[in-house]
Every structure is written in structure tokens, then in C-alpha cells.
Design an enzyme around this catalytic site. Structure first.
Site, PDB file in Angstrom:
ATOM      1  CG  HIS A   1      -1.837   1.196   1.260  1.00 53.79           C
ATOM      2  ND1 HIS A   1      -2.526   1.644   0.153  1.00 53.79           N
ATOM      3  CD2 HIS A   1      -2.168   2.048   2.270  1.00 53.79           C
ATOM      4  CE1 HIS A   1      -3.244   2.705   0.482  1.00 53.79           C
ATOM      5  NE2 HIS A   1      -3.048   2.956   1.755  1.00 53.79           N
TER       6      HIS A   1
ATOM      7  CG  ASP B   1      -3.710   6.327   2.572  1.00 51.56           C
ATOM      8  OD1 ASP B   1      -3.762   6.608   1.366  1.00 51.56           O
ATOM      9  OD2 ASP B   1      -3.757   5.161   2.996  1.00 51.56           O
TER      10      ASP B   1
END
Length: 748
Positions: free
Chosen positions: A379, A403
Site C-alpha cells: 500500500h 493517505d
């Protein structure tokens, strides 16, 4: 250009001077302005912005770009000299507000600056306030006079487009004049200013994390983590304007708060995705990208942001690395140091338990009504550098995790961060923002459960405290290499400090109960999947030979008898699945049941062949195969489980620099050979180079077996320095194909 609007606004004027000198009867008039683009660009580290270049690639007038806290100069051509005994000049800065917002003095979006002729606001005694100082006065032909002004902006000024107006008054008669710059100027964050909350001391770090317009993103490959280029393009046309629009109109950050990097970056994590409604980029993990551009096709952020700014419609499609690249572009465009990092085996703890619970049947199918967590093969998220003054603890200053990939609801929206990286490492999951989710991404305990049948409750197959979060990678400073920053997020796995951090996180967690506690009690003395004292066998999945896209290969299961005296019998199945990197979208390719009997300490191998037509027909993701094996040991109530992800190597786009007479580079030749035993159809190249070179899209209806696609990409020759050219290719049969080349132009 005169304007009477400000002249009528008496609030901007200080009291008139009591002067008896009436020899000067003509009010001072500003007739033209030189914004000193080259001088200010060098002082403010903004010379590379498209708005500052002459001639501008967009053919529009130049616009000034400065950084708050760094003085800049302007030169005014006036009708006469400035006389401090009778002249008053007031500079009016006002934010060029978006939408319905109006600049006003009360919230700092409009300010009035009286021009001084002494050193009160000079460089000898710098102040962190708005100020203007007359430093030179030079006679010019035709009776004109040039005034040189040194203007200072405070380190807390809103980051925005600003209008600038010069108002003059002759105090003996109260006559007034006004002059405005033609187009708004830009005031950005300033990592070179010690008073700015984004100040960064190390020069090499500022060069890398603020000024560099390209970076690298780490992804898995058949040979381990691999770095690929991503063109950021923060200097390209409309990128700064788009960034400011996103912050104010999509992120709803008012101009008066636009100088706060905490609020700005948090707003960006919610506004770069479209999960909240409006947004820049729509996420898509389905494998169906016909309505837009496949996430693997993007080579940089520029086309995404420019397309969005042109249409104000959400761009399709993105995944985590695309969000990471766009976030970095926006941050660097407005002056916030930012970088991209990749976390391997990254957890998504969606029930806030600090454990990742997988409930599996015998075919490795997840129970959708029970499994809410996930583990992504990798990720990508971001870090931004800033002080966290509101937390009143200097240990929380520095890199903050953020994020923009829509995963977690925060404050009622899909947002994540900023959260101090140091707080994550210590397990302080109560520290804002979203520390609990980020901590779990890098350090959750992983628990696999077998759901069995309706008559038996789930039983734990394996618990692993060391699998989540490793090889956390970012681009190294000044090098096209990777840097491992895992130690910044977590203590060494299995260490006393790492387990203490987990205990701290549990104490501060919103859920004090963790399913890991139940699993550990059910499993007795077992501490991790590799430490099972009662197991009689050990399972290991590995590849037998190179895993190359387009070829056939084998997955191997090694069964090792741990018993030193008794034979062991077991039965189970090996399941191979096509899987995207999130692990949520899978499709079974092959299932192979097996039974085996092993003598003490014996090792047996089971090979699972995989032909191209098998995984090609079933696959949508092409490069990731998830292999699992679940086996029951005869005479034992234990089920042994093992999982492994295998990455297939993709072809590379070959890029060759073409030169004129072996001297100056003029173009890049792009080549791709079809590596598959079938034709490639509906192929699409996207290639772009930095520094104001438009992206090129090339479509290929068919590339036959053994065939090649080739074309020439011209490059921009109008500047010196480094240019990165990136290319990607996607077809119906082939995805995840990239290539890049770096061109270094000599300095003239």
C-alpha cells in the site's frame, strides 16, 4: 492601470502628514511595474514554475511566485521621486478568493502596508510581519523615476493567489492614485524560512522533497521490491491553480486557514478521492476500466490534475500509488515537503481491533459476512513535513503520515492523517489524526480462522505478530534508489520495544478487546505461525523457476515432517488464485487436492503446473498469484495453513535516447515487444516528459504475436537540467507495463 476603488476606502490610510511644503503639487503615480521574476525566482526557489518563465509556454503574461517569509523586490516606474515628507504609499494585499469568499482585513486575507524609507522593516532587522521598504530611487529617461521596493510577507501568511495594489496619496492636497498588478501573484509555503511551520533544515532534503519534479514509487516484482519513476510536474501549467482550487473548493479550507499545513493536508486526503462526493480522482479496483484510464496507465500526476482543472469533473481511475503521486504533486506545488512511501503486507483494520482477522473455508474463500479486515500486498501513502504546534510536543514535529486512498472514515469522511510518524512508532494511537488505523497498517497482529461448518465455531489456524508492515520504502535523497524507513514506524519485530508499543496501542485503542487475545488462548503456547510447538509438519510454498508473464511455470509445496520418530499422514488442498494487490478481488485459477504420508524428518514436494492459458483466461490482474494450502494432520485436531503471494515479471518498455550528431538529445524512441503467445488488442501507450512537454497517447488496435510497437517521442529542448520521460502500456491482454528514461541536459 488606475483604480479608484481603493482610493475611496479610507480605512487603508494612516493620518496625513502635517507638511507645509507645497512645492510638490502632482500626486505620485505608478505607471508600470517590474516584478523582477528572475531575481525573485532565485531568492524564493520558484524560478522553475511555468508562470515565472519568459516567454511562458502557455503564452500568457508572467505571474510572480514567491514564498512567505522570504523578502522579494519590485521596481516601480513613477512620474517623479518619492518624497517621504509629503508622500504616503500603501500597499494593499488581498487574497484572490474563490467562490463566494471575500477577502477582509479581520481574518488576515487583506492587509495594508505603509511604505517606509528607513530600516524598520529592512533586512538588518527582519521581522515576521508584512512590510515594505524603499531601498533605491533611480532617475530614468523622460523624467521618470524607478523605485525599488523590498517587500516582506510573514511566515504565517495564507497560501493563496494575492492581488497587489499600490496606493499613493499626496498629503498636502489629499490627491490619490492607484495601480494594481495585472494578474494575481502566488504566495507559497516556505521550507527555507525558519519561522514557517514547514521549515526543513537540510538542503538536500529540500531539493528532494520540495524542488524535485519527479520521484520514484516502490512496487513488488518477481525479483523483490522495484522502484519506478513517477512524474510529479508541480511546475507545469495550471498545477498550482488546480492545487489551490482543490484546497479551497473541494477541501473547503477557507483562505484564512490556508496557511496551516495540518488543515491543508488533511483536507487534501479527503478531496483527492471522490468517495466523499466531489473529488479529483475516482478509485477503481474492479479490473473494469473501460469508462476511463486504467490506474496502471498513469505515468505521472500532470494529466490527471490538468484534466480535472479543465473540466472540474472527477478523473477516472486511480489506485493507491496514483493517489500518492497526485498528493505529492499538490504538496510540492504549494511548498509543503512531501514524499511517497510503500508499505508491504499493509493491513486494513476496519473494526479497530488492532488485529486482522481472516475467516476462511477449506478453499481459502473468505466469509464475506465475517471478514471485514484486509491485508494488501503493498500500500502506498504519503508523508508531509511540518510542525504540529497544536499538539504542544516537539516530538510530534517532522514527518506526518497521510493517505488519500479512501479506506477509513474519519470525521464522517474518507480522510486519513496527518499523524506524527513518531506517535505511530510509540503506539500512541490517541494522537490525531487517525493514528489507530495507521498503526494497524504497519503493526497489527494477523489471525487466520477456519470457519469449518455451522456446527463448529471458528478456530484459529495461525496467528502471526511479525507479518504485517515490512520493507517500508521511499526514494532515497538525491539518488534513484530506495531507502528503507521501516524503523521510523516501528521497533524491530519481536523486540521488547515493539511488543510494548502494541500494549500501549491496546491501552489507548477505542476497542480494548482484541480477537488476538482469544486466538492466543485457543492456540495455547503458539505465538506465531512459525513457532507452533505441537505441529508435526511444516508447509512451505515457493516458485519452481522464473515466473514470467506469458510463460508456463510451477508452484511448489514443500512438506517437511518435524517428527523425529513417528510417520505423519496429512490431506489438504493447494489453491491458486488470481488476486489484486488488495487481496479483496480474487478468482480461483486452480485447486489441487492432495494426500501424503511422510516418514520421520522426510521432505516431500508437490508441483502444481500453471500453463499460460490457465492463468490468462482467469486473470484480471495478471501479475499476482495468491497461493494457499490448508492441511489436516491425521490423529490431530490441528489444521496447518500457509499462504504466499507470487509476482510474475512483466515486460519492460525499452526507451532509447536519440541525439542529433551525437550531441544534443532530441527525442526518445519507444519500443515494446509482444511477450505473450497471443496478439495484443486495444493497446494504448501514454508517454510524458517533464518540463512543459505535452503527454502523447498512442493507440494500437493489434500487436501480433512476436510483433513490436515503436514510435518516436520528441522532447522539450528549451531548458537545462534533468528530464524524466515515463511510458506505460495497457491492452486487453497485457497490463502493468512501464518504462522510463532520464535525460540530463548540460548547463549552458
Amino acid at each position: 492601470m488606475d483604480s479608484k476603488a481603493s482610493c475611496k476606502n479610507h480605512r487603508i490610510w494612516p493620518p496625513r502628514k502635517a507638511s507645509t511644503d507645497v512645492s510638490i503639487r502632482q500626486v505620485l503615480r505608478v505607471e508600470s511595474i517590474d516584478l523582477c521574476f528572475q531575481e525573485n525566482g532565485e531568492a524564493c526557489h520558484t524560478a522553475s514554475y511555468e508562470m515565472m518563465i519568459k516567454p511562458r509556454p502557455t503564452k500568457r503574461p508572467q505571474q510572480l511566485v514567491v514564498r512567505r517569509g522570504t523578502p522579494f523586490v519590485v521596481r516601480l516606474v513613477c512620474n517623479r521621486r518619492f518624497d517621504s515628507t509629503v508622500d504616503t504609499m500603501v500597499l494593499v494585499f488581498s487574497v484572490d478568493a474563490c467562490g463566494t469568499e471575500v477577502a477582509c482585513f479581520g481574518n488576515g486575507t487583506e492587509t495594508y502596508i505603509v511604505l517606509h524609507t528607513n530600516d524598520r522593516n529592512g533586512l538588518d532587522e527582519p521581522t515576521d510581519e508584512w512590510g515594505a521598504l524603499l531601498t533605491e530611487c533611480e532617475d530614468k529617461p523622460n523624467g521618470k523615476v524607478e523605485l525599488k521596493l523590498l517587500i516582506t510577507t510573514p511566515s504565517y501568511a495564507p497560501v493563496a493567489r494575492w492581488n497587489l495594489e499600490f496606493n499613493c496619496r499626496l498629503d498636502t492636497t489629499d490627491a490619490k492614485s492607484s495601480f494594481s498588478i495585472r494578474d494575481p501573484m502566488y504566495v507559497l509555503f516556505n521550507p527555507w524560512c525558519k519561522e514557517d511551520t514547514v521549515y526543513m533544515e537540510d538542503e538536500a532534503s529540500k531539493e528532494e522533497y520540495v524542488l524535485s519534479d519527479s520521484t520514484m514509487i516502490c512496487k513488488p516484482s518477481a525479483n523483490g521490491p522495484h522502484m519506478t519513476n513517477w512524474y510529479l510536474g508541480q511546475y507545469e501549467p495550471n498545477i498550482v491553480d488546480c492545487a489551490l482550487y482543490i484546497i479551497s473548493e473541494i477541501g473547503k479550507v477557507k483562505a484564512s486557514f490556508s496557511g496551516n499545513p495540518v488543515l491543508v493536508t488533511r483536507a487534501l486526503t479527503g478531496s483527492l478521492n471522490s468517495a466523499n462526493g466531489e473529488g479529483v480522482l475516482q478509485g477503481n479496483w474492479t479490473g473494469d476500466y473501460e469508462a476511463g484510464t486504467a490506474p496502471t496507465s498513469w505515468t505521472g500526476s500532470v494529466k490527471i490534475l490538468q484534466d480535472f482543472y479543465e473540466s472540474f469533473e472527477t478523473v477516472k481511475y486511480g489506485q493507491c500509488w496514483v493517489y500518492g503521486g497526485v498528493f505529492t504533486t499538490v504538496c510540492r506545488a504549494i511548498g509543503i515537503p512531501s514524499r511517497i512511501l510503500t508499505n508491504f503486507d499493509s493491513a486494513g483494520d476496519h473494526d479497530a481491533s488492532l488485529t486482522i482477522d481472516y475467516f476462511l473455508d477449506e478453499s481459502d474463500n473468505m466469509a464475506g459476512d465475517m471478514t471485514v479486515d484486509s491485508v494488501w500486498n503493498y500500500h502506498v501513502w504519503n508523508e508531509a513535513w511540518m510542525k504540529r504546534k497544536e499538539l504542544q510536543n516537539p516530538e510530534y514535529d517532522g514527518w506526518q503520515a497521510l493517505d488519500a486512498t479512501p479506506q477509513v472514515i474519519s470525521d464522517g469522511m474518507y480522510k486519513c492523517g496527518p499523524c506524527p510518524v513518531n506517535a505511530i512508532k510509540q503506539g500512541f494511537v490517541h494522537v490525531p489524526y487517525d493514528a489507530e488505523f495507521i498503526y494497524a497498517e504497519v503493526n497489527a497482529d494477523l489471525v487466520y480462522w477456519s470457519i469449518g461448518n455451522s456446527q463448529n465455531p471458528p478456530k484459529p489456524l495461525r496467528i502471526n505478530t511479525q507479518e504485517i508492515g515490512h520493507d517500508m520504502t521511499t526514494k532515497a535523497i538525491g539518488q534513484d534508489e530506495k531507502e528503507d524507513i521501516t524503523q521510523q514506524y516501528k521497533f524491530p519485530e519481536g523486540s521488547k520495544e515493539e511488543r510494548e508499543a502494541m500494549k500501549t496501542a491496546m491501552n489507548f485503542s477505542c476497542q480494548r478487546f482484541s480477537s488476538a487475545g482469544l486466538a492466543k488462548r485457543l492456540l495455547g503456547s503458539m505465538k506465531s505461525g512459525a513457532d507452533e510447538k505441537d505441529d508435526k509438519i511444516k508447509l512451505e510454498l515457493k516458485s519452481a523457476g522464473e515466473l514470467k508473464l506469458g510463460s508456463s511455470f510451477h508452484i511448489e509445496l514443500l512438506i517437511t515432517s518435524i517428527s523425529a520418530s513417528d510417520p505423519v499422514e496429512l490431506s489438504g488442498s493447494i489453491v491458486l488464485k488470481d488476486s489484486d494487490y488488495t487481496g479483496r478481488h480474487t478468482k480461483t485459477i486452480k485447486k489441487l487436492p492432495f494426500a501424503a504420508k511422510l516418514d520421520p524428518k522426510e521432505v516431500k514436494s508437490i508441483l502444481v503446473p500453471m500453463e499460460f492459458n490457465e492463468y490468462h483466461q482467469a486473470t484480471t490482474n495478471q501479475t499476482n498469484i495468491r497461493a494457499t494450502c490448508m492441511a489436516d494432520v491425521k490423529g490431530s485436531d490441528r489444521t496447518v495453513f500457509v499462504k504466499e503471494n507470487f509476482h510474475l515479471s512483466s515486460p519492460t518498455i525499452e526507451m532509447t535516447l536519440l541525439k542529433h550528431n551525437d550531441l544534443a538529445p532530441v527525442a526518445v524512441q519507444v519500443d515494446l515487444n509482444n511477450p505473450l503467445p497471443i496478439p495484443l488488442t486495444f493497446g494504448r501507450f501514454i508517454i510524458e516528459g517533464s518540463r512543459f512537454t505535452d503527454p502523447i497517447v498512442r493507440n494500437y488496435d493489434v500487436i501480433p504475436v512476436g510483433g513490436k510497437a515503436q514510435f518516436i517521442y520528441p522532447i522539450n529542448l528549451s531548458f537545462t537540467g534533468k528530464m524524466v520521460v515515463c511510458a506505460s502500456f495497457v491492452s486487453k491482454e497485457l497490463k502493468n507495463v512501464r518504462g522510463d528514461i532520464t535525460v540530463n541536459f548540460p548547463t549552458v
